[in-house]
Scaffold this active site. Structure first.
Site, PDB file in Angstrom:
ATOM      1  N   CYS A  35      -6.287   1.414   5.413  1.00 13.98           N
ATOM      2  CA  CYS A  35      -6.737   0.136   5.966  1.00 13.98           C
ATOM      3  C   CYS A  35      -6.156  -0.033   7.376  1.00 13.98           C
ATOM      4  O   CYS A  35      -5.272   0.710   7.794  1.00 13.98           O
ATOM      5  CB  CYS A  35      -6.311  -1.015   5.052  1.00 13.98           C
ATOM      6  N   HIS A  82       0.842  -1.190   0.000  1.00 16.57           N
ATOM      7  CA  HIS A  82       0.000   0.000   0.000  1.00 16.57           C
ATOM      8  C   HIS A  82       0.882   1.246   0.000  1.00 16.57           C
ATOM      9  O   HIS A  82       2.004   1.241   0.516  1.00 16.57           O
ATOM     10  CB  HIS A  82      -0.910   0.007   1.221  1.00 16.57           C
ATOM     11  N   GLU A  89       0.718   4.031   1.675  1.00 16.84           N
ATOM     12  CA  GLU A  89       1.080   4.550   2.999  1.00 16.84           C
ATOM     13  C   GLU A  89       2.274   3.793   3.569  1.00 16.84           C
ATOM     14  O   GLU A  89       3.228   4.390   4.081  1.00 16.84           O
ATOM     15  CB  GLU A  89      -0.101   4.420   3.980  1.00 16.84           C
TER      16      GLU A  89
END
Length: 138
Positions: free
Chosen positions: A105, A74, A76
């Site tokens: 998430c 991801h 992030e």
């Protein structure tokens, strides 16, 4: 600056950069970009894609498990990993661009919380990481 030109706020500026970072995404399932900022300076950027040195979804296809691509990190998490050696994560802000998932998430929230990121700004929300972390476990 010309007459009538309105200068972007810092949040708009860094959000626009997060959008541009998302255009580098290598997983076709979602184009997500993240920018970590400390004291109005960019520390790191990340997009959803394979770890360094690994094949990308755009080259090898997505590696799916339970409707989730296992090949791509991801955005992030990628930004946190890229910034890990800078020493500028504690107290920083993460700017997130994603139309498909406006909030991080649970796993990314854990990564951001543990790294010391103090707040996350997205197109739909601006809040602290601990607040998101707690609200998802109530």
């Amino acid at each position: 600056m010309g007459r009538g030109k309105v200068r972007s706020s810092w949040d708009e500026y860094f959000s626009n950069i997060a959008y541009m970072v998302s255009t580098r995404a290598t997983c076709p399932r979602a184009a997500v970009g993240a920018v970590i900022v400390y004291d109005k300076r960019i520390v790191s950027t990340g997009y959803n894609g394979a770890p360094s040195g690994e094949p990308h979804c755009t080259d090898e296809g997505c590696l799916m498990l339970d409707n989730h691509c296992m090949r791509a990190l991801h955005a992030e998490a990628n930004a946190v990993y890229q910034a890990a050696g800078t020493g500028r994560l504690v107290g920083s802000t993460l700017y997130l661009y994603s139309l498909s998932r406006p909030e991080p998430c649970d796993k990314c929230i854990d990564v951001m919380t543990d790294s010391g990121i103090k707040e996350v700004y997205s197109a739909t929300a601006k809040t602290s990481v601990p607040l998101w972390y707690d609200s998802r476990r109530i």
